[in-house]
Design a protein around this motif. Structure first.
Motif, PDB file in Angstrom:
ATOM      1  N   LEU A  26      -4.281   4.595   9.566  1.00  0.00           N
ATOM      2  CA  LEU A  26      -4.337   5.890   8.887  1.00  0.00           C
ATOM      3  C   LEU A  26      -5.760   6.403   8.732  1.00  0.00           C
ATOM      4  O   LEU A  26      -5.957   7.594   8.555  1.00  0.00           O
ATOM      5  CB  LEU A  26      -3.660   5.808   7.521  1.00  0.00           C
ATOM      6  N   LEU A  27      -6.736   5.523   8.792  1.00  0.00           N
ATOM      7  CA  LEU A  27      -8.107   5.991   8.664  1.00  0.00           C
ATOM      8  C   LEU A  27      -8.415   7.004   9.755  1.00  0.00           C
ATOM      9  O   LEU A  27      -9.029   8.030   9.510  1.00  0.00           O
ATOM     10  CB  LEU A  27      -9.079   4.815   8.730  1.00  0.00           C
ATOM     11  N   THR A  28      -7.934   6.730  10.943  1.00  0.00           N
ATOM     12  CA  THR A  28      -8.141   7.672  12.036  1.00  0.00           C
ATOM     13  C   THR A  28      -7.375   8.956  11.765  1.00  0.00           C
ATOM     14  O   THR A  28      -7.893  10.057  11.952  1.00  0.00           O
ATOM     15  CB  THR A  28      -7.672   7.048  13.362  1.00  0.00           C
ATOM     16  N   PHE A  59      -9.923   4.737   0.578  1.00  0.00           N
ATOM     17  CA  PHE A  59      -8.826   5.089  -0.329  1.00  0.00           C
ATOM     18  C   PHE A  59      -8.087   6.341   0.130  1.00  0.00           C
ATOM     19  O   PHE A  59      -7.152   6.785  -0.513  1.00  0.00           O
ATOM     20  CB  PHE A  59      -9.350   5.286  -1.753  1.00  0.00           C
ATOM     21  N   GLN A  60      -8.544   6.945   1.224  1.00  0.00           N
ATOM     22  CA  GLN A  60      -7.880   8.112   1.820  1.00  0.00           C
ATOM     23  C   GLN A  60      -7.771   9.287   0.857  1.00  0.00           C
ATOM     24  O   GLN A  60      -6.731   9.951   0.770  1.00  0.00           O
ATOM     25  CB  GLN A  60      -6.500   7.727   2.354  1.00  0.00           C
ATOM     26  N   TYR A  61      -8.853   9.532   0.130  1.00  0.00           N
ATOM     27  CA  TYR A  61      -8.842  10.650  -0.811  1.00  0.00           C
ATOM     28  C   TYR A  61      -8.636  11.980  -0.081  1.00  0.00           C
ATOM     29  O   TYR A  61      -9.230  12.226   0.967  1.00  0.00           O
ATOM     30  CB  TYR A  61     -10.157  10.708  -1.602  1.00  0.00           C
ATOM     31  N   CYS A 103      -5.358   9.818  -3.906  1.00  0.00           N
ATOM     32  CA  CYS A 103      -5.767   8.741  -2.996  1.00  0.00           C
ATOM     33  C   CYS A 103      -4.808   7.574  -3.183  1.00  0.00           C
ATOM     34  O   CYS A 103      -3.967   7.579  -4.091  1.00  0.00           O
ATOM     35  CB  CYS A 103      -7.220   8.326  -3.243  1.00  0.00           C
ATOM     36  N   THR A 104      -4.957   6.565  -2.337  1.00  0.00           N
ATOM     37  CA  THR A 104      -4.038   5.428  -2.369  1.00  0.00           C
ATOM     38  C   THR A 104      -4.254   4.532  -3.586  1.00  0.00           C
ATOM     39  O   THR A 104      -3.461   3.633  -3.828  1.00  0.00           O
ATOM     40  CB  THR A 104      -4.157   4.580  -1.092  1.00  0.00           C
ATOM     41  N   GLY A 105      -5.297   4.787  -4.352  1.00  0.00           N
ATOM     42  CA  GLY A 105      -5.533   4.028  -5.576  1.00  0.00           C
ATOM     43  C   GLY A 105      -4.798   4.593  -6.779  1.00  0.00           C
ATOM     44  O   GLY A 105      -4.942   4.080  -7.893  1.00  0.00           O
TER      45      GLY A 105
END
Ligand code: SF4
Length: 112
Positions: A26-28, A59-61, A103-105
Protein backbone atom coordinates in the motif's frame (compact mmCIF):
# COMPACT_ATOMS: atom_id res chain seq x y z
CA UNK A 1 -3.61 7.30 30.91
CA UNK A 2 -6.73 8.01 28.90
CA UNK A 3 -5.28 10.71 26.60
CA UNK A 4 -1.74 9.54 26.09
CA UNK A 5 -0.09 6.85 24.04
CA UNK A 6 2.57 4.84 25.76
CA UNK A 7 5.86 4.01 24.10
CA UNK A 8 4.74 0.38 23.95
CA UNK A 9 1.47 1.37 22.22
CA UNK A 10 3.34 3.54 19.77
CA UNK A 11 5.83 0.82 18.89
CA UNK A 12 3.07 -1.76 18.54
CA UNK A 13 1.10 0.50 16.22
CA UNK A 14 4.23 1.40 14.26
CA UNK A 15 5.11 -2.26 13.82
CA UNK A 16 1.56 -3.10 12.82
CA UNK A 17 1.48 -0.31 10.27
CA UNK A 18 4.80 -1.43 8.85
CA UNK A 19 3.55 -4.99 8.54
CA UNK A 20 0.47 -3.83 6.67
CA UNK A 21 2.55 -1.74 4.31
CA UNK A 22 5.00 -4.53 3.67
CA UNK A 23 2.33 -7.15 3.19
CA UNK A 24 0.10 -5.26 0.84
CA UNK A 25 2.31 -2.81 -0.99
CA UNK A 26 0.00 0.00 0.00
CA UNK A 27 2.92 2.36 0.42
CA UNK A 28 3.22 2.47 -3.33
CA UNK A 29 -0.52 2.90 -3.73
CA UNK A 30 -0.54 5.96 -1.51
CA UNK A 31 2.40 7.58 -3.23
CA UNK A 32 5.26 5.79 -1.53
CA UNK A 33 8.60 7.18 -2.54
CA UNK A 34 7.04 10.48 -3.61
CA UNK A 35 5.73 13.44 -1.69
CA UNK A 36 3.35 12.35 1.07
CA UNK A 37 -0.17 13.68 1.12
CA UNK A 38 0.07 17.14 2.58
CA UNK A 39 -2.13 18.67 5.21
CA UNK A 40 -2.74 21.44 2.71
CA UNK A 41 -5.48 22.99 4.78
CA UNK A 42 -2.87 23.56 7.49
CA UNK A 43 0.71 24.70 7.11
CA UNK A 44 1.92 21.81 4.96
CA UNK A 45 5.08 19.86 5.64
CA UNK A 46 7.82 22.41 4.97
CA UNK A 47 9.03 22.32 8.58
CA UNK A 48 8.70 18.56 9.07
CA UNK A 49 11.91 16.50 8.99
CA UNK A 50 12.22 13.78 6.31
CA UNK A 51 12.40 11.06 8.95
CA UNK A 52 9.13 12.27 10.44
CA UNK A 53 7.55 12.35 6.98
CA UNK A 54 8.59 8.74 6.53
CA UNK A 55 6.84 7.75 9.75
CA UNK A 56 3.73 9.62 8.60
CA UNK A 57 3.88 7.82 5.28
CA UNK A 58 4.26 4.46 7.00
CA UNK A 59 1.02 5.18 8.83
CA UNK A 60 -0.53 6.12 5.46
CA UNK A 61 -1.86 9.44 6.66
CA UNK A 62 -4.39 11.13 4.35
CA UNK A 63 -6.22 14.45 4.75
CA UNK A 64 -9.59 12.90 3.90
CA UNK A 65 -10.62 9.80 5.82
CA UNK A 66 -11.93 6.89 3.74
CA UNK A 67 -14.20 5.94 6.65
CA UNK A 68 -16.57 8.58 7.98
CA UNK A 69 -16.72 6.87 11.37
CA UNK A 70 -12.95 7.04 11.88
CA UNK A 71 -11.11 10.34 11.60
CA UNK A 72 -8.46 12.28 13.46
CA UNK A 73 -11.00 14.29 15.42
CA UNK A 74 -12.33 11.14 17.11
CA UNK A 75 -8.96 9.41 17.48
CA UNK A 76 -7.23 8.92 20.82
CA UNK A 77 -3.98 10.28 19.35
CA UNK A 78 -5.40 13.54 18.04
CA UNK A 79 -4.05 16.80 19.43
CA UNK A 80 -6.66 19.51 18.92
CA UNK A 81 -5.51 22.80 17.35
CA UNK A 82 -4.19 25.28 19.87
CA UNK A 83 -6.26 28.13 18.44
CA UNK A 84 -8.39 29.28 15.55
CA UNK A 85 -6.65 28.71 12.24
CA UNK A 86 -4.03 26.45 13.82
CA UNK A 87 -3.40 22.87 12.75
CA UNK A 88 -4.15 19.80 14.75
CA UNK A 89 -1.42 17.33 15.59
CA UNK A 90 -0.90 13.65 16.25
CA UNK A 91 0.82 11.88 19.13
CA UNK A 92 2.27 9.29 16.73
CA UNK A 93 4.23 11.56 14.38
CA UNK A 94 5.28 15.15 13.88
CA UNK A 95 3.59 17.71 11.67
CA UNK A 96 0.04 18.86 11.05
CA UNK A 97 -3.01 16.69 10.68
CA UNK A 98 -6.52 17.80 9.84
CA UNK A 99 -9.61 16.88 11.83
CA UNK A 100 -11.06 14.86 8.96
CA UNK A 101 -7.78 13.08 8.25
CA UNK A 102 -6.99 9.44 8.93
CA UNK A 103 -4.11 6.98 9.26
CA UNK A 104 -3.68 3.32 10.12
CA UNK A 105 -2.82 4.25 13.71
CA UNK A 106 -6.42 5.31 14.37
CA UNK A 107 -7.75 4.22 17.76
CA UNK A 108 -11.07 5.12 19.30
CA UNK A 109 -11.00 7.98 21.74
CA UNK A 110 -11.75 6.69 25.24
CA UNK A 111 -15.16 7.53 26.57
CA UNK A 112 -15.12 10.70 28.66
S1 SF4 B 1 -6.07 8.98 12.78
FE1 SF4 B 1 -3.83 8.76 12.68
S2 SF4 B 1 -3.11 10.82 12.14
FE2 SF4 B 1 -5.18 11.05 12.88
S3 SF4 B 1 -4.92 11.50 15.08
FE3 SF4 B 1 -5.26 9.28 14.87
S4 SF4 B 1 -3.22 8.37 14.80
FE4 SF4 B 1 -2.99 10.58 14.38
Amino acid sequence: MPNSVSRRDFLARFAAAGAVVSASGLLTACGGGGAPTTAAACEGYASVAPADLQIRQTFQYVDQTPNAAQNCANCASYIAPAGEGACGGCKLFAGPVVANGYCTGWAAMPAA
